[in-house]
Design a protein around this motif. Structure first.
Motif, mmCIF file in Angstrom:
data_model
loop_
_atom_site.group_PDB
_atom_site.id
_atom_site.type_symbol
_atom_site.label_atom_id
_atom_site.label_comp_id
_atom_site.label_asym_id
_atom_site.label_seq_id
_atom_site.Cartn_x
_atom_site.Cartn_y
_atom_site.Cartn_z
ATOM 1 N N GLU A 107 0.831 -1.211 0.000
ATOM 2 C CA GLU A 107 0.000 0.000 0.000
ATOM 3 C C GLU A 107 0.867 1.264 0.000
ATOM 4 O O GLU A 107 0.526 2.258 -0.638
ATOM 5 C CB GLU A 107 -0.954 -0.002 1.197
ATOM 6 N N GLY A 108 1.980 1.223 0.694
ATOM 7 C CA GLY A 108 2.902 2.364 0.687
ATOM 8 C C GLY A 108 3.475 2.608 -0.689
ATOM 9 O O GLY A 108 3.613 3.749 -1.131
ATOM 10 N N ARG A 109 3.800 1.534 -1.385
ATOM 11 C CA ARG A 109 4.330 1.676 -2.744
ATOM 12 C C ARG A 109 3.266 2.242 -3.696
ATOM 13 O O ARG A 109 3.566 3.048 -4.569
ATOM 14 C CB ARG A 109 4.825 0.339 -3.268
ATOM 15 N N ILE A 110 2.027 1.831 -3.483
ATOM 16 C CA ILE A 110 0.947 2.328 -4.340
ATOM 17 C C ILE A 110 0.695 3.813 -4.075
ATOM 18 O O ILE A 110 0.524 4.593 -5.013
ATOM 19 C CB ILE A 110 -0.321 1.477 -4.156
ATOM 20 N N VAL A 111 0.686 4.212 -2.814
ATOM 21 C CA VAL A 111 0.506 5.637 -2.490
ATOM 22 C C VAL A 111 1.635 6.459 -3.110
ATOM 23 O O VAL A 111 1.405 7.520 -3.693
ATOM 24 C CB VAL A 111 0.416 5.852 -0.966
ATOM 25 N N LEU A 112 2.860 5.965 -3.001
ATOM 26 C CA LEU A 112 3.998 6.658 -3.609
ATOM 27 C C LEU A 112 3.831 6.726 -5.119
ATOM 28 O O LEU A 112 4.047 7.780 -5.731
ATOM 29 C CB LEU A 112 5.307 5.963 -3.233
ATOM 30 N N ALA A 113 3.415 5.635 -5.731
ATOM 31 C CA ALA A 113 3.201 5.619 -7.183
ATOM 32 C C ALA A 113 2.124 6.625 -7.595
ATOM 33 O O ALA A 113 2.260 7.292 -8.624
ATOM 34 C CB ALA A 113 2.828 4.215 -7.656
ATOM 35 N N MET A 114 1.090 6.758 -6.793
ATOM 36 C CA MET A 114 0.032 7.731 -7.101
ATOM 37 C C MET A 114 0.573 9.157 -7.032
ATOM 38 O O MET A 114 0.248 9.992 -7.885
ATOM 39 C CB MET A 114 -1.138 7.543 -6.146
ATOM 40 N N ALA A 115 1.406 9.428 -6.042
ATOM 41 C CA ALA A 115 2.012 10.762 -5.931
ATOM 42 C C ALA A 115 2.942 11.029 -7.111
ATOM 43 O O ALA A 115 2.936 12.130 -7.683
ATOM 44 C CB ALA A 115 2.774 10.879 -4.611
ATOM 45 N N LEU A 116 3.696 10.029 -7.495
ATOM 46 C CA LEU A 116 4.588 10.172 -8.649
ATOM 47 C C LEU A 116 3.802 10.379 -9.938
ATOM 48 O O LEU A 116 4.214 11.151 -10.809
ATOM 49 C CB LEU A 116 5.493 8.943 -8.758
ATOM 50 N N MET A 117 2.666 9.706 -10.058
ATOM 51 C CA MET A 117 1.822 9.874 -11.245
ATOM 52 C C MET A 117 1.331 11.311 -11.339
ATOM 53 O O MET A 117 1.301 11.894 -12.427
ATOM 54 C CB MET A 117 0.633 8.906 -11.190
ATOM 55 N N ALA A 118 0.969 11.887 -10.204
ATOM 56 C CA ALA A 118 0.499 13.277 -10.192
ATOM 57 C C ALA A 118 1.585 14.236 -10.678
ATOM 58 O O ALA A 118 1.278 15.316 -11.191
ATOM 59 C CB ALA A 118 0.039 13.661 -8.792
ATOM 60 N N LEU A 119 2.838 13.829 -10.538
ATOM 61 C CA LEU A 119 3.966 14.641 -10.996
ATOM 62 C C LEU A 119 4.455 14.230 -12.386
ATOM 63 O O LEU A 119 5.490 14.707 -12.856
ATOM 64 C CB LEU A 119 5.124 14.530 -9.993
ATOM 65 N N SER A 120 3.727 13.320 -13.025
ATOM 66 C CA SER A 120 4.071 12.809 -14.363
ATOM 67 C C SER A 120 5.445 12.136 -14.394
ATOM 68 O O SER A 120 6.139 12.173 -15.404
ATOM 69 C CB SER A 120 4.009 13.928 -15.409
ATOM 70 N N ARG A 121 5.804 11.500 -13.313
ATOM 71 C CA ARG A 121 7.078 10.771 -13.244
ATOM 72 C C ARG A 121 6.807 9.291 -13.533
ATOM 73 O O ARG A 121 6.860 8.438 -12.662
ATOM 74 C CB ARG A 121 7.729 10.997 -11.887
ATOM 75 N N HIS A 122 6.497 9.025 -14.785
ATOM 76 C CA HIS A 122 5.999 7.719 -15.196
ATOM 77 C C HIS A 122 7.005 6.587 -15.021
ATOM 78 O O HIS A 122 6.615 5.467 -14.668
ATOM 79 C CB HIS A 122 5.474 7.795 -16.630
ATOM 80 N N GLU A 123 8.268 6.840 -15.258
ATOM 81 C CA GLU A 123 9.274 5.795 -15.053
ATOM 82 C C GLU A 123 9.341 5.394 -13.581
ATOM 83 O O GLU A 123 9.465 4.214 -13.255
ATOM 84 C CB GLU A 123 10.647 6.265 -15.536
ATOM 85 N N ASP A 124 9.256 6.388 -12.695
ATOM 86 C CA ASP A 124 9.280 6.104 -11.259
ATOM 87 C C ASP A 124 8.019 5.357 -10.824
ATOM 88 O O ASP A 124 8.076 4.487 -9.960
ATOM 89 C CB ASP A 124 9.437 7.398 -10.455
ATOM 90 N N VAL A 125 6.895 5.702 -11.436
ATOM 91 C CA VAL A 125 5.647 4.980 -11.156
ATOM 92 C C VAL A 125 5.828 3.512 -11.511
ATOM 93 O O VAL A 125 5.494 2.613 -10.726
ATOM 94 C CB VAL A 125 4.459 5.581 -11.947
ATOM 95 N N LEU A 126 6.371 3.265 -12.692
ATOM 96 C CA LEU A 126 6.565 1.882 -13.138
ATOM 97 C C LEU A 126 7.506 1.119 -12.207
ATOM 98 O O LEU A 126 7.280 -0.062 -11.933
ATOM 99 C CB LEU A 126 7.080 1.859 -14.577
ATOM 100 N N ALA A 127 8.517 1.790 -11.709
ATOM 101 C CA ALA A 127 9.441 1.128 -10.781
ATOM 102 C C ALA A 127 8.721 0.714 -9.501
ATOM 103 O O ALA A 127 8.914 -0.396 -8.993
ATOM 104 C CB ALA A 127 10.613 2.049 -10.465
ATOM 105 N N GLU A 128 7.880 1.594 -8.978
ATOM 106 C CA GLU A 128 7.163 1.283 -7.732
ATOM 107 C C GLU A 128 6.120 0.193 -7.940
ATOM 108 O O GLU A 128 5.993 -0.713 -7.126
ATOM 109 C CB GLU A 128 6.522 2.537 -7.145
ATOM 110 N N VAL A 129 5.368 0.269 -9.031
ATOM 111 C CA VAL A 129 4.354 -0.762 -9.234
ATOM 112 C C VAL A 129 4.982 -2.099 -9.606
ATOM 113 O O VAL A 129 4.409 -3.150 -9.320
ATOM 114 C CB VAL A 129 3.251 -0.349 -10.248
ATOM 115 N N ARG A 130 6.168 -2.062 -10.183
ATOM 116 C CA ARG A 130 6.870 -3.323 -10.476
ATOM 117 C C ARG A 130 7.111 -4.091 -9.179
ATOM 118 O O ARG A 130 6.835 -5.288 -9.092
ATOM 119 C CB ARG A 130 8.197 -3.028 -11.189
#
Length: 80
Positions: free
Chosen positions: A16-39
């Motif tokens: 859940e922490g990784r998903i929350v972080l991924a959501m915050a990164l998505m809001a900043l359009s940091r798509h590569e970082d989102v993919l790293a967290e959801v991976r």
């Protein structure tokens, strides 16, 4: 994001922490970082619909619509 990263240092398998972080990164359009967290999240919980949805959205914004479609199909299959 800083709080999420600090928490994940102590609890790296907290999906859940990784998903929350991924959501915050998505809001900043940091798509590569989102993919790293959801991976990582999907390694821990392969059928996590929210992680799959975030993956699909990030892939779409990165210009990979076919991969995005597959991730979103998997997410839909999980919830149906």
């Amino acid at each position: 994001m800083k709080v999420c990263r600090l928490g994940l240092l102590s609890y790296p398998s907290y999906v859940e922490g990784r998903i929350v972080l991924a959501m915050a990164l998505m809001a900043l359009s940091r798509h590569e970082d989102v993919l790293a967290e959801v991976r990582v999240a999907l390694e821990l919980q392969p059928d996590n619909a929210l992680a799959l949805t975030l993956k699909g959205e990030a892939l779409y914004h990165r210009g990979a619509p076919a991969q995005a479609k597959e991730a979103l199909r998997r997410a839909l299959a999980v919830v149906l």
